[in-house]
Scaffold this motif. Structure first.
Motif, PDB file in Angstrom:
ATOM      1  N   LYS A   7       0.845  -1.200   0.000  1.00 13.78           N
ATOM      2  CA  LYS A   7       0.000   0.000   0.000  1.00 13.78           C
ATOM      3  C   LYS A   7       0.880   1.248   0.000  1.00 13.78           C
ATOM      4  O   LYS A   7       1.873   1.323   0.719  1.00 13.78           O
ATOM      5  N   GLY A 151      -7.597   8.247   6.064  1.00 15.06           N
ATOM      6  CA  GLY A 151      -6.483   7.309   6.273  1.00 15.06           C
ATOM      7  C   GLY A 151      -6.878   5.863   6.012  1.00 15.06           C
ATOM      8  O   GLY A 151      -6.107   4.937   6.284  1.00 15.06           O
ATOM      9  N   ASP A 154      -5.085   2.212   4.403  1.00 13.36           N
ATOM     10  CA  ASP A 154      -4.322   1.201   5.152  1.00 13.36           C
ATOM     11  C   ASP A 154      -5.230  -0.001   5.440  1.00 13.36           C
ATOM     12  O   ASP A 154      -4.822  -1.157   5.305  1.00 13.36           O
TER      13      ASP A 154
END
Ligand code: ASP
Ligand code: MG
Length: 407
Positions: A7, A151, A154
């Protein structure tokens, strides 16, 4: 089939130059693995721009349409990167979440992943060496696009690794791993070689922003080893994994801090059953997260209760407290925003005593007054005046032997 999930965050895909670094990481991944799944974030700043656009159009943007809009940032990254892979002779294709699909609930803006079609994923891996998947997004059962919270790519990456059993997951960012504390305030901070899921959850929740907290919960649940490393170096980074004997031998592995704290004290509450429920019930109903709580011993049948909340919830908290103050019989409601918390975290604490005493002694020697204390199995947290937070972090970092060894 040996599969690797990699990632890359927003700065890693910000421009063509950065993407060339990503390309070389993928090429390296393909040396030791049969297939690579690349999960990308939107280019640095794109998600913010899209959110700002929604605000220009509406004071209260429709949540589902907002997700449809902000998820486009990742679509740009995966298309551009897939072009680069193909130009370099790698068999690859881009994939949006609905094309797999990655199914989530319908909590738009903060959706949770429920299921990933692993058979579809495996059949796609038969046809391509690299799949370039849009992070951060999912799809509801009835076909609407969702996002997983800021975020969140992830979490997309860890969930894909979990779906493909025993698959490794590398999270590339612009720092070379997880540090023992914030290097911006403590120059002696060290990069950790490995850290347990439990410790990482505590570090992340305290504001060590390297990994999305939900991705760590996912990794822990499905036992996915996650390596945090930099796109721009060859450093092996930090492995987030299950606890082992070597981790337990270390008393404290990290020091975290959080300045987003406000303290509220209710004076002279009647010390009778139901008082705490009457205080904290309305707060939880209104979605206020209470962190530390202290109730003093009773004097003449009355007691004080002190607790902390996030600063952005303070006004709401005080309003709620004013509203119930007569009912709960508080003589005064006090508050203080100049406070912050510092925590020492380590799975080694489970088997060693005296950690709290050592921390308190070290802080006392520097004249730092402790306002509140809370402890759990692997964490000691103290609330202090905000102006001492950086000093306290450095003292605890040194006290527990975490300082960088120059020799
Ligand atoms: N692009 C999204 C964000 O900025 C998701 C991510 O970067 O992980 O929050
Ligand atoms: Mg991130």
């Amino acid at each position: 089939m040996k599969i690797l999930v990699q990632k890359f965050g927003g700065t890693s895909v910000a421009d063509l130059d950065a993407m060339r670094h990503v390309l070389s990481k993928v090429q390296k991944g393909l040396v030791n693995h049969d297939k690579v799944i690349v999960v990308l974030s939107a280019r640095a700043g794109d998600t913010n721009k899209l959110l700002a656009l929604a605000q220009q159009w509406s004071d209260t943007p429709d949540k589902a349409e907002c997700d449809c809009l902000v998820s486009t940032g990742e679509q740009v990254s995966i298309a551009l990167f897939s072009m680069l892979l193909k130009d370099n002779g790698i068999s690859a294709r881009s994939l949006l979440s609905w094309q797999i699909p990655i199914q989530t609930n319908d909590d738009f803006g903060n959706a949770r992943i429920l299921d990933i079609d692993r058979d579809k994923l495996k059949s796609l891996l038969e046809s391509y060496d690299v799949l370039v998947v849009a992070g951060f997004q999912g799809m509801t059962e009835d076909g609407r696009i969702t996002t997983l919270g800021r975020g969140g790519s992830d979490t997309s990456a860890v969930a894909l690794a979990a779906a493909l059993d025993s698959c490794e997951c590398e999270i590339y960012t612009d720092v070379d791993g997880v540090y023992t504390t914030d290097p911006n305030i403590c120059s002696a901070a060290r990069k950790m070689d490995c850290v347990s899921y439990e410790e990482m959850l505590e570090l992340a929740s305290m504001g060590a922003k390297v990994l999305h907290i939900r991705s760590v919960e996912f990794a822990k649940k499905y036992k996915v080893p996650v390596r945090v490393r930099s796109t721009f170096s060859d450093d092996p980074g930090t492995l987030v994994t299950k606890e082992d004997a070597s981790m337990e031998a270390v008393l404290v592995s990290g020091i975290a801090y959080d300045k987003d704290q406000a303290r509220v004290t209710l004076r002279d509450l009647p010390d009778i059953p139901g008082t705490a429920a009457a205080v904290f019930g309305p707060l939880s109903e209104k979605g206020v997260l209470v962190d530390m709580i202290i109730q003093n011993t009773s004097q003449d049948g009355h007691t004080d209760i002190t607790f902390t909340v996030s600063r952005r919830d303070l006004t709401k908290t005080l309003e709620i407290m004013q509203g119930i103050s007569e009912k709960i019989g508080a003589s005064e409601i006090l508050h203080d925003v100049n406070v912050a918390k510092v925590s020492a975290i380590g799975v080694g604490m489970r088997n060693h005593s005296g950690v709290a005493a050592r921390a308190f002694t070290a802080l006392t020697q520097e004249g730092i007054n402790i306002l509140m204390i809370s402890t759990s199995e692997i964490k000691i947290t103290i609330l202090i005046q905000e102006k001492y937070v950086e000093l306290a972090v450095r003292i605890l970092h040194d006290t527990f032997g975490l300082d960088w060894d120059i020799a």
